[in-house]
Design a protein around this motif. Structure first.
Motif, short mmCIF file in Angstrom:
data_model
loop_
_atom_site.label_atom_id
_atom_site.label_comp_id
_atom_site.label_asym_id
_atom_site.label_seq_id
_atom_site.Cartn_x
_atom_site.Cartn_y
_atom_site.Cartn_z
N ALA A 1 0.81 -1.04 0.15
CA ALA A 1 -0.06 0.15 0.00
C ALA A 1 0.90 1.30 0.00
O ALA A 1 0.36 2.29 -0.58
N LEU A 2 1.91 1.15 0.75
CA LEU A 2 2.86 2.30 0.86
C LEU A 2 3.65 2.45 -0.57
O LEU A 2 3.63 3.71 -0.93
N TRP A 3 4.03 1.20 -1.07
CA TRP A 3 4.66 1.50 -2.36
C TRP A 3 3.75 2.15 -3.49
O TRP A 3 4.05 2.99 -4.11
N ARG A 4 2.45 1.78 -3.38
CA ARG A 4 1.64 2.47 -4.37
C ARG A 4 1.52 3.89 -4.12
O ARG A 4 1.12 4.53 -5.04
N ARG A 5 1.50 4.38 -2.82
CA ARG A 5 1.34 5.76 -2.56
C ARG A 5 2.78 6.55 -3.09
O ARG A 5 2.53 7.46 -3.29
N VAL A 6 3.79 5.91 -2.86
CA VAL A 6 5.16 6.55 -3.10
C VAL A 6 5.59 6.15 -4.43
O VAL A 6 6.54 6.96 -5.07
N ARG A 7 4.99 5.50 -5.20
CA ARG A 7 5.39 5.23 -6.66
C ARG A 7 5.58 6.46 -7.63
O ARG A 7 6.50 6.33 -8.48
N PRO A 8 4.53 7.29 -7.57
CA PRO A 8 4.48 8.34 -8.59
C PRO A 8 6.02 9.25 -8.16
O PRO A 8 6.67 9.60 -9.17
N GLN A 9 6.37 9.44 -6.94
CA GLN A 9 7.47 10.25 -6.67
C GLN A 9 8.64 9.28 -7.19
O GLN A 9 9.80 9.95 -7.59
N GLN A 10 8.61 8.15 -6.77
CA GLN A 10 9.69 7.19 -7.25
C GLN A 10 9.97 7.18 -8.67
O GLN A 10 11.14 7.11 -8.97
N PHE A 11 9.12 6.98 -9.53
CA PHE A 11 9.20 7.14 -10.91
C PHE A 11 8.94 8.48 -11.69
O PHE A 11 8.64 8.64 -13.02
N GLY A 12 9.05 9.64 -10.98
CA GLY A 12 8.76 10.72 -12.02
C GLY A 12 7.34 11.14 -11.75
O GLY A 12 6.57 10.54 -10.88
N SER A 13 6.92 12.12 -12.43
CA SER A 13 5.58 12.56 -12.46
C SER A 13 4.38 11.85 -12.96
O SER A 13 3.30 11.68 -12.73
N GLY A 14 4.65 10.66 -13.86
CA GLY A 14 3.69 9.74 -14.14
C GLY A 14 3.15 10.27 -15.55
O GLY A 14 2.25 9.77 -15.77
N THR A 15 3.66 11.38 -16.19
CA THR A 15 3.18 11.90 -17.22
C THR A 15 3.06 10.67 -18.39
O THR A 15 2.00 10.67 -19.23
N ALA A 16 3.86 9.82 -18.69
CA ALA A 16 4.05 8.70 -19.73
C ALA A 16 2.80 7.84 -19.30
O ALA A 16 2.06 7.59 -20.35
N HIS A 17 2.60 7.49 -18.07
CA HIS A 17 1.57 6.50 -17.60
C HIS A 17 0.28 7.29 -18.11
O HIS A 17 -0.63 6.71 -18.64
N VAL A 18 0.07 8.49 -17.65
CA VAL A 18 -1.26 9.35 -17.97
C VAL A 18 -1.51 9.39 -19.52
O VAL A 18 -2.74 9.09 -19.92
N ALA A 19 -0.43 9.50 -20.34
CA ALA A 19 -0.53 9.87 -21.77
C ALA A 19 -0.88 8.27 -22.37
O ALA A 19 -1.90 8.43 -22.99
N VAL A 20 -0.36 7.42 -21.84
CA VAL A 20 -0.79 6.02 -22.30
C VAL A 20 -2.24 5.78 -21.97
O VAL A 20 -3.00 5.21 -22.78
N ALA A 21 -2.29 5.89 -20.54
CA ALA A 21 -4.03 5.79 -20.32
C ALA A 21 -4.76 6.48 -20.84
O ALA A 21 -6.15 5.93 -21.42
N SER A 22 -4.60 7.91 -21.39
CA SER A 22 -5.67 8.64 -21.82
C SER A 22 -5.92 8.26 -23.42
O SER A 22 -6.87 8.16 -23.82
#
Length: 143
Positions: free
Chosen positions: A115-136
């Motif tokens: 659960a904590l990993w899921r919370r810190v994952r965006p900070q760990q891997f940057g802003s997550g913009t690539a994930h948002v772009a792929v998801a959108s």
């Protein structure tokens, strides 16, 4: 919860859990006599130690690596199956309450880490913009 606090808690839970699984995996791969006794008591063949040990070694490494998210998710899933199976095996062997419940305590520890990993994952891997772009682009909402 502050991101720094979540990250600190994540590593505080994850490192001991991964170390425990790593040492358990080594013990199982080398077929330590205590592991052999447990397998015999539970009614499993001795070669199961090798399979469990290799899985624990790989899972421990997967939990501490920061690059492959899916590998880490599979490690959490594998440890969940391992710990639930240990609980069920102890119950089926009519072991005492603490031997049956102890895998569930480790499972709770591991689930808190997840659960904590899921919370810190965006900070760990940057802003997550690539994930948002792929998801959108797929028409899904990014979590």
């Amino acid at each position: 919860m502050e991101p720094k606090t979540a990250t600190t808690l994540y590593w505080t839970l994850t490192l001991p859990f991964a170390a425990f699984m790593l040492f358990g995996g080594v013990s199982e791969v080398i077929h330590h006599p205590s592991g052999q006794e447990i397998m015999q008591h539970l009614g499993y063949p001795e070669h199961v130690l090798t399979v469990l040990g290799i899985g624990k070694l790989l899972g421990a490494v997967a939990l501490v690596q920061p690059w492959f998210r899916t590998v880490k998710e599979w490690a959490y899933a594998g440890f969940t199956f391992n710990l639930l199976g240990a609980c069920a095996a102890r119950y089926a062997a009519h072991d005492g309450f603490w031997l049956v419940a102890s895998p569930l305590l480790f499972l709770a520890f591991m689930l808190a880490s997840c659960a904590l990993w899921r919370r810190v994952r965006p900070q760990q891997f940057g802003s997550g913009t690539a994930h948002v772009a792929v998801a959108s682009s797929l028409g899904t909402v990014a979590a």
